[in-house]
Motif scaffolding. Structure first.
Motif, mmCIF file in Angstrom:
data_model
loop_
_atom_site.group_PDB
_atom_site.id
_atom_site.type_symbol
_atom_site.label_atom_id
_atom_site.label_comp_id
_atom_site.label_asym_id
_atom_site.label_seq_id
_atom_site.Cartn_x
_atom_site.Cartn_y
_atom_site.Cartn_z
ATOM 1 N N GLN A 86 15.792 59.739 4.912
ATOM 2 C CA GLN A 86 14.615 60.146 4.163
ATOM 3 C C GLN A 86 13.382 60.114 5.049
ATOM 4 O O GLN A 86 13.314 59.376 6.034
ATOM 5 N N SER A 87 12.395 60.937 4.705
ATOM 6 C CA SER A 87 11.132 60.929 5.436
ATOM 7 C C SER A 87 10.019 61.370 4.512
ATOM 8 O O SER A 87 10.251 62.003 3.480
ATOM 9 N N TYR B 247 8.253 65.014 0.819
ATOM 10 C CA TYR B 247 9.303 64.095 1.227
ATOM 11 C C TYR B 247 10.618 64.849 1.357
ATOM 12 O O TYR B 247 10.794 65.947 0.826
ATOM 13 N N ASN C 164 10.499 55.473 -2.243
ATOM 14 C CA ASN C 164 11.399 54.344 -2.409
ATOM 15 C C ASN C 164 12.698 54.841 -3.004
ATOM 16 O O ASN C 164 12.675 55.549 -4.005
ATOM 17 N N LYS D 206 13.637 50.010 0.338
ATOM 18 C CA LYS D 206 12.524 49.902 1.263
ATOM 19 C C LYS D 206 11.604 51.085 1.051
ATOM 20 O O LYS D 206 12.026 52.168 0.681
ATOM 21 N N THR E 129 9.457 53.952 2.467
ATOM 22 C CA THR E 129 9.262 54.782 3.646
ATOM 23 C C THR E 129 7.895 55.425 3.513
ATOM 24 O O THR E 129 7.633 56.135 2.542
ATOM 25 N N TYR F 197 6.458 44.387 7.174
ATOM 26 C CA TYR F 197 6.166 45.724 7.655
ATOM 27 C C TYR F 197 5.262 45.612 8.878
ATOM 28 O O TYR F 197 4.445 44.691 8.983
ATOM 29 N N LYS G 294 5.890 50.812 9.094
ATOM 30 C CA LYS G 294 7.338 50.866 9.085
ATOM 31 C C LYS G 294 7.922 49.515 8.703
ATOM 32 O O LYS G 294 7.427 48.475 9.145
ATOM 33 N N GLU H 298 15.645 46.725 10.370
ATOM 34 C CA GLU H 298 15.458 48.084 10.875
ATOM 35 C C GLU H 298 15.334 48.108 12.395
ATOM 36 O O GLU H 298 14.264 48.330 12.950
#
Lengths: 115, 115
Positions: free
Chosen positions: A2-3, A25, A94, A102, A104, B35, B44, B58
């Motif tokens: 995912q981004s 996204y 999320n 988490k 992103t 983070y 991140k 991560e």
């Protein structure tokens, strides 16, 4: 993977102008979407969030965002900004996974409101 | 009352030193996170713990070692600090990861500068 993409890195506008920050996204599953704001020297604060239901979400301080699933977008809007809205704005995604989740984050958009 | 508190807020240290950042949450949450926000404001996730158990790591260098003595605390220990470790480190917490009402709450950040 995912981004999250925020297209505008910097936005400068005058008080009373309208604001729209783009967020897209990439993730094929069900998402929760968030907008956080970080005022200068401060921590991240939640502006609004989308989990389900009405795709138009209203948050604090007059902000709203619209989830458009077909466009994978969650743009943030405010009709009339104030000088105090000067901050960094982060869109985040999320995914709820059994083993944990988490946020992103997008790269952030720095907004400067001129008085 | 501060929901997620972390100390110290500012830390300047020399390369090669070992330092720790402490985090505590009084929200009764089961999950805590670290983070990292770099100089370009990019956020991140580093780690996530649920009930003292590591669930997300991560690809963080093993010089970074989180420790969770109980579910209300998640400390971050960093060995052999490097210049690139300079950043703002945010602690965060949320309810059970699988909860649909899951929102992540952030602390105020710890500004680490390695010289």
């Amino acid at each position: 993977a995912q981004s999250v993409s925020q297209h505008n890195h910097h936005v400068i506008l005058s008080e009373a102008a309208s604001l729209e920050l783009g967020c897209n996204y990439s993730y094929g599953g069900t998402v929760n979407l968030f907008w956080y704001v970080q005022y200068p020297g401060q921590h991240l604060q939640l502006l609004l969030k989308y989990f389900s239901g009405d795709p138009l979400v209203k948050g604090i301080k007059g902000f709203e965002a619209e989830f458009i699933k077909s466009k994978f977008s969650f743009n943030l809007r405010k009709p009339s900004v104030q000088w105090s809205d000067t901050a960094e704005y982060f869109c985040a995604l999320n995914m709820i996974k059994a083993a944990g989740n988490k946020l992103t984050f997008g790269g952030g958009t720095r907004v400067l409101v001129k008085p | 009352d501060t929901a997620v508190s972390q100390t110290p807020k500012y830390l300047v240290t020399q390369m090669g030193n070992d330092k720790s950042i402490k985090c505590e949450q009084n929200l009764g949450h089961d999950t805590m996170y670290w983070y990292k926000q770099d100089s370009k404001k990019f956020l991140k996730i580093m780690f996530s713990y649920n009930n003292k158990e590591l669930i997300i790591n991560e690809t963080v260098p093993n010089r970074f070692s989180p420790k969770s003595p109980d579910k209300a605390h998640l400390n971050l220990h960093i060995n052999s600090l490097e210049l690139g470790d300079s950043a703002v480190y945010f602690c965060a917490s949320s309810q059970d990861p699988g909860s649909p009402g899951n929102t992540i709450y952030f602390g105020e950040g710890s500004w680490l500068t390695v010289v």
